[in-house]
Design a protein around this motif. Structure first.
Motif, mmCIF file in Angstrom:
data_model
loop_
_atom_site.group_PDB
_atom_site.id
_atom_site.type_symbol
_atom_site.label_atom_id
_atom_site.label_comp_id
_atom_site.label_asym_id
_atom_site.label_seq_id
_atom_site.Cartn_x
_atom_site.Cartn_y
_atom_site.Cartn_z
ATOM 1 N N LYS A 1 44.422 46.895 42.770
ATOM 2 C CA LYS A 1 43.910 45.553 42.481
ATOM 3 C C LYS A 1 43.201 45.486 41.134
ATOM 4 N N LYS A 2 43.007 46.663 40.515
ATOM 5 C CA LYS A 2 42.410 46.702 39.178
ATOM 6 C C LYS A 2 43.425 47.127 38.111
ATOM 7 N N GLY A 3 44.703 47.122 38.491
ATOM 8 C CA GLY A 3 45.757 47.355 37.504
ATOM 9 C C GLY A 3 46.182 48.787 37.293
ATOM 10 N N ARG A 4 45.508 49.730 37.955
ATOM 11 C CA ARG A 4 45.829 51.142 37.756
ATOM 12 C C ARG A 4 47.027 51.553 38.606
ATOM 13 N N PRO A 5 47.907 52.423 38.092
ATOM 14 C CA PRO A 5 49.014 52.918 38.916
ATOM 15 C C PRO A 5 48.499 53.836 40.019
ATOM 16 N N TYR A 6 49.259 53.948 41.079
ATOM 17 C CA TYR A 6 48.863 54.788 42.206
ATOM 18 C C TYR A 6 49.261 56.247 41.972
ATOM 19 N N GLU B 1 46.721 36.872 40.208
ATOM 20 C CA GLU B 1 45.530 36.507 40.985
ATOM 21 C C GLU B 1 44.496 37.625 40.951
ATOM 22 N N GLU B 2 44.953 38.866 41.097
ATOM 23 C CA GLU B 2 44.038 40.011 41.086
ATOM 24 C C GLU B 2 43.396 40.189 39.712
ATOM 25 N N LYS B 3 44.152 39.895 38.678
ATOM 26 C CA LYS B 3 43.633 39.994 37.314
ATOM 27 C C LYS B 3 42.506 38.982 37.098
ATOM 28 N N ASP C 1 37.115 43.987 34.657
ATOM 29 C CA ASP C 1 37.370 45.300 35.253
ATOM 30 C C ASP C 1 38.859 45.619 35.355
ATOM 31 N N TYR C 2 39.700 44.649 35.081
ATOM 32 C CA TYR C 2 41.142 44.845 35.254
ATOM 33 C C TYR C 2 41.754 45.550 34.041
ATOM 34 N N GLU C 3 42.557 46.594 34.312
ATOM 35 C CA GLU C 3 43.285 47.298 33.250
ATOM 36 C C GLU C 3 44.728 46.821 33.269
ATOM 37 N N ASP C 4 45.099 46.043 32.311
ATOM 38 C CA ASP C 4 46.452 45.490 32.278
ATOM 39 C C ASP C 4 47.402 46.501 31.628
ATOM 40 N N LEU C 5 47.946 47.398 32.459
ATOM 41 C CA LEU C 5 48.838 48.443 31.962
ATOM 42 C C LEU C 5 50.308 48.069 32.119
ATOM 43 N N GLY C 6 50.546 46.910 32.726
ATOM 44 C CA GLY C 6 51.909 46.393 32.788
ATOM 45 C C GLY C 6 52.777 46.915 33.911
ATOM 46 N N TYR C 7 52.169 47.522 34.951
ATOM 47 C CA TYR C 7 52.961 48.054 36.060
ATOM 48 C C TYR C 7 53.143 47.015 37.163
ATOM 49 N N LEU C 8 54.302 47.055 37.811
ATOM 50 C CA LEU C 8 54.535 46.170 38.953
ATOM 51 C C LEU C 8 53.747 46.647 40.166
ATOM 52 N N ILE C 9 53.729 47.958 40.376
ATOM 53 C CA ILE C 9 53.020 48.533 41.520
ATOM 54 C C ILE C 9 51.714 49.144 41.016
#
Length: 368
Positions: A283-288, A264-266, A272-280
């Motif tokens: 909202k733009k796909g970046r790891p914390y 949904e966020e993608k 603007d979404y970076e699909d890096l494949g992380y579960l966590i």
């Protein structure tokens, strides 16, 4: 005996010098200065020749301990980035400014290391940090021994700093239930589900990729961790940390909710979404960052009003609850990724009295 006196110096005038053949047949002079008496020089010469005959002699090097530490760290390409940064800081800030760094590697002995560690003990550093300083010196000298730069690791003769065992904190069953219920609906609730139900470390959860999760088989494969700066590192804290964790239907459901949320966020952020494949991820796909991760935990903990514990204590909560249920320590060890079952037993020895009583009662009930 080829022992000589140097009249040009005022003290420690005696030295030995004799010719030897290298392994390639070339002749060179073996020499050492600085002896107070002729007898001392002769004794040292005999000792060196005896070691040469036995094949245990190591030629002294002019390399200082400080220079060796720098080259040693550069050669340790196997270290994780976070470990390398920690070692580099210890060497640069706490060893290089001290006199031990200017001593020849060949002249480092147990008294040298002991004297340096005495100064470390006199500081207000934490016990664990003092242990880390010792650990760097011990590891470096162990490698020097392995490479035949020194005959023996002198740090192995020095008592390593003791670290006082901290009292462990963990939640009870009711506290864990209350927390998970209080954060129901939070977009990152799965973080805490994984910590409490699976005993995963923070770095393991932050580095968890969608490709590591098989919801059909109900298995998570833990194969890497994420450091504080969002760098994904292959391999975990220990070899045993590379493991497969079985998931309950509840945990699978929580993971699937997060996967749906990612989709949904993608769609909502499109380009603007970076699909890096992380579960966590954000909202733009970046790891914390590790700091952001902790901030989320602290805010949620404050809202619940529950007893304050560290995020890592959720892992202890998992182990304590499992052992309290009578799950075999070997299973708990494998689930948490401890390197041995002994570590699991030692870490959670506080549960032993209750487990002993439960065992006694169970046997009584069986035989009555």
């Amino acid at each position: 005996m080829p022992v000589y006196k140097d009249e040009k110096v005022q003290s420690n005038q005696w030295y030995y010098a004799f010719e030897v053949k290298d392994s390639d047949g070339k002749r060179r002079t073996e020499k050492k200065r600085g002896f107070r008496t002729k007898k001392e020089a002769e004794k040292a010469e005999i000792s060196v020749k005896d070691a040469m005959n036995k094949g245990t002699y190591i030629q002294p090097t002019k390399m200082t301990f400080g220079d060796y530490l720098v080259s040693w760290l550069e050669s340790r390409i196997d270290l994780r980035k976070s470990t390398r940064v920690g070692y580099e800081m210890i060497i640069r800030r706490h060893i290089m400014p001290e006199s031990i760094s200017s001593i020849s590697l060949s002249d480092i002995n147990a008294m040298t290391v002991e004297g340096f560690m005495a100064k470390v003990h006199a500081t207000d550093y934490s016990d664990s940090f003092k242990r880390n300083i010792y650990k760097v010196i011990h590891k470096a000298l162990k490698d020097a021994e392995r490479k035949l730069l020194i005959l023996r690791n002198p740090a192995s003769l020095v008592t390593k700093p003791k670290v006082a065992k901290k009292e462990m904190s963990y939640w009870t069953e009711d506290e864990a239930k209350t927390f998970l219920k209080a954060i129901h609906g939070h977009r990152l609730r799965v973080i805490f589900v994984l910590a409490i139900h699976c005993g995963m470390r923070m770095g393991e959860i932050r580095g968890l990729r969608l490709s590591d999760i098989d919801t059909k088989r109900g298995i998570i494969s833990v194969r890497h961790i994420m450091d504080s700066e969002r760098n994904l590192q292959i391999g975990t804290k220990t070899n045993a940390g590379n493991r497969s964790i079985s998931l309950s239907p509840f945990v699978i459901k929580e993971i699937e909710k997060r996967i749906d949320g990612i989709a949904e966020e993608k769609n909502a952020t499109s380009n603007d979404y970076e699909d890096l494949g992380y579960l966590i991820c954000t909202k733009k796909g970046r790891p914390y960052l590790k700091k952001n991760f902790r901030d989320i935990w602290i805010r949620l903990l404050a809202k619940t009003g529950l007893r304050t514990i560290r995020f890592h204590d959720l892992r202890h909560t998992c182990a304590s609850l499992l052992l309290g249920l009578g799950v075999h320590p070997k299973v708990v060890q494998e689930r948490l990724g401890h390197s041995s079952v002994q570590i699991t037993l030692d870490t959670y020895s506080h549960l032993a009295p209750n487990m002993q009583q439960d065992a006694a009662n169970a046997l009584q009930n069986l035989l009555e």
